[in-house]
Scaffold this active site. Structure first.
Site, PDB file in Angstrom:
ATOM      1  N   HIS A 117       0.964  -3.845  10.068  1.00 11.82           N
ATOM      2  CA  HIS A 117       0.643  -5.256   9.872  1.00 11.82           C
ATOM      3  C   HIS A 117       0.006  -5.484   8.504  1.00 11.82           C
ATOM      4  CE1 HIS A 117       0.526  -6.283  14.450  1.00 11.82           C
ATOM      5  NE2 HIS A 117       1.687  -5.784  14.060  1.00 11.82           N
ATOM      6  N   GLU A 140      -2.647  -7.102   7.588  1.00 10.72           N
ATOM      7  CA  GLU A 140      -4.099  -6.904   7.530  1.00 10.72           C
ATOM      8  C   GLU A 140      -4.446  -5.425   7.393  1.00 10.72           C
ATOM      9  OE1 GLU A 140      -3.407 -10.155  10.747  1.00 10.72           O
ATOM     10  OE2 GLU A 140      -2.302  -8.483   9.864  1.00 10.72           O
ATOM     11  N   CYS A 196      -3.995 -10.052  15.178  1.00 14.36           N
ATOM     12  CA  CYS A 196      -3.870  -9.410  16.491  1.00 14.36           C
ATOM     13  C   CYS A 196      -5.127  -8.583  16.776  1.00 14.36           C
ATOM     14  CB  CYS A 196      -2.612  -8.549  16.561  1.00 14.36           C
ATOM     15  SG  CYS A 196      -2.728  -6.987  15.675  1.00 14.36           S
ATOM     16  N   CYS A 227      -5.475  -5.314  14.682  1.00 13.25           N
ATOM     17  CA  CYS A 227      -5.953  -5.548  13.323  1.00 13.25           C
ATOM     18  C   CYS A 227      -7.415  -5.984  13.336  1.00 13.25           C
ATOM     19  CB  CYS A 227      -5.083  -6.581  12.615  1.00 13.25           C
ATOM     20  SG  CYS A 227      -3.430  -5.959  12.212  1.00 13.25           S
TER      21      CYS A 227
END
Length: 147
Positions: A70, A72, A99, A102
């Site tokens: 992801h 992040e 999410c 993360c």
């Protein structure tokens, strides 16, 4: 930080998200030193360094999810790779809600505020993960703003 700077950094996160090769979702993240308005690290959703982003992997959802890091987390990893601390920083995320996976990394690395811009309607999976993110951020004192 002023609304002008928030807009600049969320726009930058959007631009960085466009670097993703994912054909359906582009998420970008920017970590910033809020006092100096200095960019510390960036990241977008994609495969780890050295992993081939073939058409099959990118277009087969199950495969894509197995390989994708992801935005992040890529931002956090890029900071670590370059020896940059994100403790006390702000993070700007464009594309999807943060999410819960993360969120764990964001909490652990010491980010203090997260500004996110994403569609009002998201899938049930993202909504559930986002609810847990909000719970964890509230419990740990990470401020979370939707722009």
């Amino acid at each position: 930080m002023s609304d002008k700077w928030n807009k600049r950094f969320i726009d930058l996160a959007k631009e960085i998200g466009n670097w993703s090769k994912d054909p359906s979702t582009q998420v970008g993240a920017v970590a910033v030193d809020p006092k100096r308005k200095k960019i510390l690290a960036t990241g977008y959703n994609g495969f780890p360094r050295g992993i081939i982003d073939s058409e099959e992997r990118l277009n087969t959802r199950e495969l894509k999810y197995r390989y994708t890091v992801h935005g992040e987390m890529n931002c956090i990893y890029n900071a670590a790779l370059n020896g940059i601390s994100l403790d006390g920083s702000d993070m700007y995320v464009y594309g999807l809600p943060v999410c819960s996976e993360c969120a764990k990394g964001i909490i652990q690395i010491g980010v203090k505020r997260v500004f996110a811009c994403y569609p009002e309607t998201v899938s049930q999976k993202w909504a559930e993960s986002g609810a847990l993110t909000s719970e964890m951020f509230n419990e740990t004192g990470v401020e979370y703003y939707q722009l």
